[in-house]
Every structure is written in structure tokens, then in C-alpha cells.
Scaffold this motif. Sequence first.
Motif, short mmCIF file in Angstrom:
data_model
loop_
_atom_site.label_atom_id
_atom_site.label_comp_id
_atom_site.label_asym_id
_atom_site.label_seq_id
_atom_site.Cartn_x
_atom_site.Cartn_y
_atom_site.Cartn_z
N VAL A 128 -8.15 12.57 10.08
CA VAL A 128 -7.46 13.58 10.14
C VAL A 128 -5.79 13.54 9.66
O VAL A 128 -5.62 14.26 8.80
N ASN A 129 -5.23 13.67 10.72
CA ASN A 129 -3.79 13.22 10.12
C ASN A 129 -3.37 12.72 8.90
O ASN A 129 -2.22 13.72 7.74
N LEU A 130 -3.99 11.17 8.56
CA LEU A 130 -3.50 11.09 7.20
C LEU A 130 -3.84 11.41 6.55
O LEU A 130 -3.32 11.39 5.10
N GLY A 131 -5.32 12.14 6.09
CA GLY A 131 -5.61 12.61 5.07
C GLY A 131 -5.03 13.73 4.27
O GLY A 131 -4.40 13.99 3.69
N PHE A 132 -4.16 13.83 5.97
CA PHE A 132 -3.20 15.35 5.49
C PHE A 132 -1.81 14.91 4.91
O PHE A 132 -1.39 15.05 3.58
N ALA B 134 0.73 2.60 1.96
CA ALA B 134 1.21 3.49 2.95
C ALA B 134 0.22 3.80 4.30
O ALA B 134 0.37 3.94 5.72
N THR B 135 -0.74 4.25 4.04
CA THR B 135 -1.31 4.81 4.71
C THR B 135 -2.45 4.04 5.12
O THR B 135 -2.52 4.61 6.87
N LEU B 136 -2.94 3.64 4.97
CA LEU B 136 -3.77 2.69 4.81
C LEU B 136 -3.40 1.71 6.44
O LEU B 136 -3.98 1.25 7.11
N MET B 137 -2.14 0.98 5.64
CA MET B 137 -1.77 0.47 6.88
C MET B 137 -1.45 0.43 8.61
O MET B 137 -1.29 -0.39 8.83
N VAL B 138 -0.53 1.85 8.26
CA VAL B 138 -1.13 2.36 9.66
C VAL B 138 -1.74 2.43 10.43
O VAL B 138 -1.43 2.34 12.03
N ILE B 139 -3.23 2.21 10.21
CA ILE B 139 -4.17 3.02 10.76
C ILE B 139 -4.37 1.91 12.47
O ILE B 139 -4.75 2.07 12.92
N ALA C 139 4.22 12.17 5.56
CA ALA C 139 3.75 11.73 3.84
C ALA C 139 5.81 11.70 3.57
O ALA C 139 5.44 10.78 2.63
N LEU C 140 6.83 11.78 3.80
CA LEU C 140 8.13 11.42 3.47
C LEU C 140 8.04 10.26 3.05
O LEU C 140 8.65 9.79 2.92
N GLU C 141 7.81 10.00 4.39
CA GLU C 141 8.23 8.16 4.69
C GLU C 141 6.67 7.70 3.66
O GLU C 141 7.94 6.11 3.43
N GLY C 142 6.00 7.48 3.51
CA GLY C 142 4.62 7.30 3.16
C GLY C 142 5.17 7.28 1.36
O GLY C 142 5.05 6.59 0.78
N SER C 143 6.35 8.48 0.79
CA SER C 143 6.83 8.49 -0.46
C SER C 143 7.58 8.04 -0.64
O SER C 143 7.86 7.14 -1.57
N ILE C 144 8.83 7.42 0.57
CA ILE C 144 9.80 7.00 0.37
C ILE C 144 9.50 5.16 0.88
O ILE C 144 9.35 4.43 -0.24
N MET C 145 8.70 4.91 0.89
CA MET C 145 7.53 3.54 1.35
C MET C 145 7.26 3.11 -0.37
O MET C 145 7.44 1.74 -1.29
N ALA C 146 6.24 4.19 -0.83
CA ALA C 146 5.81 3.70 -2.21
C ALA C 146 6.44 3.65 -3.17
O ALA C 146 6.84 2.91 -4.12
N GLN C 147 7.97 4.18 -3.15
CA GLN C 147 8.48 4.41 -4.60
C GLN C 147 9.40 2.96 -4.06
O GLN C 147 9.47 1.83 -5.17
N GLY C 148 9.08 2.22 -2.82
CA GLY C 148 9.97 0.82 -2.48
C GLY C 148 9.08 -0.37 -3.00
O GLY C 148 9.23 -1.07 -3.90
N LEU C 149 7.31 0.05 -3.24
CA LEU C 149 6.67 -0.74 -3.24
C LEU C 149 6.62 -1.16 -5.08
O LEU C 149 6.78 -1.97 -5.73
N LYS C 150 6.79 0.65 -5.26
CA LYS C 150 6.90 0.57 -6.70
C LYS C 150 8.43 -0.40 -7.61
O LYS C 150 7.85 -0.76 -8.53
N LEU C 151 9.54 -0.80 -7.14
CA LEU C 151 10.39 -1.56 -7.29
C LEU C 151 10.48 -2.48 -7.18
O LEU C 151 10.26 -3.19 -7.86
N GLY C 152 9.84 -3.18 -6.75
CA GLY C 152 9.89 -4.44 -5.35
C GLY C 152 8.28 -5.44 -6.11
O GLY C 152 8.50 -5.90 -6.64
N LEU C 153 7.35 -4.25 -5.89
CA LEU C 153 6.14 -4.64 -6.50
C LEU C 153 5.34 -4.37 -7.40
O LEU C 153 4.15 -5.02 -8.26
N GLY C 154 6.29 -3.29 -8.35
CA GLY C 154 5.60 -2.73 -9.66
C GLY C 154 4.14 -2.03 -9.17
O GLY C 154 3.55 -1.77 -10.12
#
Length: 553
Positions: free
Chosen positions: A368-372, A164-169, A139-154
Motif C-alpha cells: 500500500v505504501n509503495l503504491g502511494f 525504484a519501487t520494485l527493487m525495495v520489496i 517518492a522523492l528518493e525514487g524520483s531522484i533514482m529515476a533521474q540517475g537511471l535515465k542519465l546512466g542507462l537511458g
Amino acid sequence: MSTTESRPPAAATAEPATPQDAAGQAAQETLEDYTLRFAPRSYRRWTPMVVATTALGGIAYMADFSIGAGIGLAHGTGNALVAIAVAAVVIFVTGLPLAYYGARYNIDLDLITRGSGFGYYGSVLTSVIFASFTFIFFALEGSIMAQGLKLGLGLPLWLGYLAATLMVIPLVIYGMKALSKLQVWTTPIWLLLMVGPLVYLIATDPGTVDRFLSYAGTDGGGVDTASVLLGAGVCLSLIAQIGEQIDYLRFMPPRTEANKRTWWTAVVMAGPGWVVLGALKQAIGVFLAVYILAKVGPAAATEPIQQFRGAFDAMMPSWMVVPLAVALVVISQIKINVTNAYSGSLAWTNSFTRVTRHYPGRMIFVLVNLGFALALMEADMFSFLNSILGFYSNCAIAWVVTVATDIGVNKYVLKLSPLTPEFRRGMLYAVNPVGVVAFVAASGLSIAMYFHLLGDTLQPYSPVAAAVLAFVLTPVMAVVTKGRYYLRRTDDGITEPLLDADGNPSAVTLDCHVCHQPYERPDLTACTAHGAVVCSLCLSTDKAGDHVLPAGA
């Protein structure tokens, strides 16, 4: 790289599935990378350095930059650097015996924990602790990635969390073979993007180093014990990372006279040695946060995307800044979160299989882990990061120190714990009070201290209490119980030696009479009721206990 050759499962029929059919299906799935099992020699075709590179690739996470920045901005550079160093020493010392056992005996940390003071079911407690570690840091790393996607892609943050969650599956469906290729190929790019801007800033503006070293933080004071321990407590939440390192180290080749120097180098480097790079990243996080603080403010200064955006902005054209910063964040997130999802799914599956005696398939627990993790991201865990990590570290410290102490003291000094690790059902007691009592007492008291239940003065000392209590109580409990709860029986009923002449797990192969798959000697026990041998997973899923050896022999 090659996998163990295994017999094809029996052809499907219209008949209802028998326990043997279910066992065969479970066995077939776990043969991809020996999830929940001893990793056999026939599968471990990688060199020590390939395993080490793969393991170190998994620590490319950006959370260290946030952790270091948060501690530095709150307590100042001096306190932060001392806190980072203290935590690194503790993590290294406790991680070394765990890494050695994982690499030497080719088992993961849960299997090590079972025979190092917790018992067959007792280690379910620590499996849940480790699984929690994986989804918290996902969740921490996904949050950091989401901050990057917001800055770079809006992209709005909620959508970035989902992406960030779905691309790992798709990446985590496959095991060690796929992960080793991903980590080896992406590590050079990641290192270049991380180290390049730091070297540039120091070389072109030496004043940044002076400002970094003199930063006093919001507390505005000098180095003091309380601030150091509060910071170290946050850093020590990463102590459970050794479990993810061992998920790779269990694939080390046998140690021999010919390769022992390379073998030990790889084990130390990729085992406890991960914390050296981790501590450096935390210190860099403090440096970059101080560097961009005046431009972005204290809230954004802890975000790695902002830190590297500021660093890249000083050394290259503006049109390249955001794309490179986003690329660094995305590569880092993928590298670590495939490991988080993979290791977390193993921990959940291991716990569920032992408790229910049913193997549901690892992919269920990937989801399950990704859901949490997704739920934590959507709840904006990043905004109260240090509080979550400070609380979690008490449990993680108690667990890792208990297991490390059992290996280092109870096995080698007191001789009360068996040197060769045991993990098979029937060979272990359900619960061993040595580890369970030490862990529960250490984590319980330290959590009470963390939440000020024993007063404000003692609150910063909660991580110290967790480590000291676990270190003291583990040998005390071994002496009190005289080591009688480690092994339910000492003979597994197979005449073939468990270890070879070099002390490595034997490569002799026998067929499990339940799932009809070949396994190497350490993964099997005798089944006296049927005059045959049975593998560890079929023992775990044996609901009636027909294949479990009786106690006492």
C-alpha cells in the motif's frame, strides 16, 4: 544477533480458524522484529554503536541536496544557510526527548505518542501523518533514482520510477536483522562518494566557495525574515524523520552504569543528531547547485544526479563520471527507501489494527505504501517538491512539537503526564484532548496561514505558528483537563514490577494466554476475566473486548 526464541504455532488443521489461531498467526509474524510491540530485551542483542550506525545509515537520502538547492536558488545562499540552521535547531531540540523515550523504553514513536497526550485511538491521526511522510519521501528518493537511471542507462522516467519501487520489496520483507547489515556495509561507500568530490572542489578551486557564499538567488536580496522562514518551513518537513530514527533506536540495549556514556552518545548521535548530517547535506546541495548552475540551468541544478555528475566531472576521467554518480544515487535510494517502506508499513499496520481490531499482515501495507509513492512519482511530484514539503511540514511540526512538549513539560515540569510511557489498550483513554486539541489547532491554523487564508504577510510564518501553538496549547490543555485523560487505569493487574532496579523495562517473561507466546513484562496486562495475562497485540485484535481490563482501577 539473535531473535527471541518463541514457541512454534499450532499445527494447521482443517477446522475454521479461531480467534486464538488468528492471534497466534499475527503474533508469529510480528516476532520477526516486534512490529507494533514493545521490543524485548532478549531480542536487543546489538551494541549501542551498532544500533546508532544502522539508524544513521537510513539518512543517506539525496532529498537533502534537492531541498537545500531549491531554497538556495530561490532565496540565495545567506537565507538558505540561516533557514537550514534554524530548522536544524528546532529538529534537534524536539527530537531529543522523543529519541530518549524510544531508546529508554524500547517503543516506537506511535507507541510513545499514544501515552504522550493523544490516547489509544487519538494517535491514529499522527500514525497517518507519519505514514504520509514515508511515502512522500519514498517518492522523492525514487524520483531522484529515476533521474540517475535515465542519465546512466537511458531508462524513461516512468520505468525508472517502477524500478525504484520494485527493487525495495525484497529487502524490506525482512526487519531489523537485514536492515542493520545493509546499512552498516553500505555507509562507508556512501560517505566516500558524497564527501570526496566536495573536498576536491574546495581544495583545487577555492573560488567555488566565494561564488557559493555570494550567490543572491532569484530574489536577489539579502538575508530577510520572510525568506528564512519560507526556507525553514521546507526543511522542517523533515522533522518527522525522528520517527524513522526511533524505529531503530527502540532496539537499544538497557542503559546501565557500565554503558551509560556509550548509550547516551548513541542516542544523541542517531536520534536528534541525524539533523547535523542532514543540515550539512542541505548546505552541500546549495554549494553544488551554485557550482553547476551555469552549465545545466536552474531546473536541473536541483537534481542530485546532475550535482554529483558536475562534481565528479571535475576530478576524474569522463568515462567514470556518470557510473559513479549513478552508483551514489542508487546506493542512497536503497539505503533510505528500505527504511521508508519499512517504517511506513508499521505506521499503516498499527493504525489499521487499532481501528479494525484485525491484523492483516505487514506486507500488505508495504505494498500500500509503495503504491502511494509510485502514484506520486508518476505524477511528477519532483517538479513541485517545495510546495508539497512546505504544506506537509505544518502537520509534522504540530505533531512532533506536541509530543516533545508533553514529554518535556507535562511529564517533567507540570507532573500531569505519567513519566513511564503507556501504550496498551485498556490502560489508556481512547482519546486524550491534551494532544489531539493541540495538534488539530496548531496544524489547522498553520495550514490556513500557508495557503494565504490569513493574508500574504503571515504566510511565511506558518511553520512558526505550528510550533508555537503546539508548544503553548499542550501544557494549557493538560492544566485545563488536570491530566485526567492520560490513564484510564493505573494498575495493569500484574504484581511483577514494570521496571527493573536500573529503571529499564523488566525482562521477566510471561505467557500470553491467547496466542500462547512468551512476552516480557511491559508488553502484557492482566486479563481478569480469564485469570491470566494477555499481550498488547492480542488486546489490539480483541473484537469483543473480553480481555480488556475495566476502567478505574
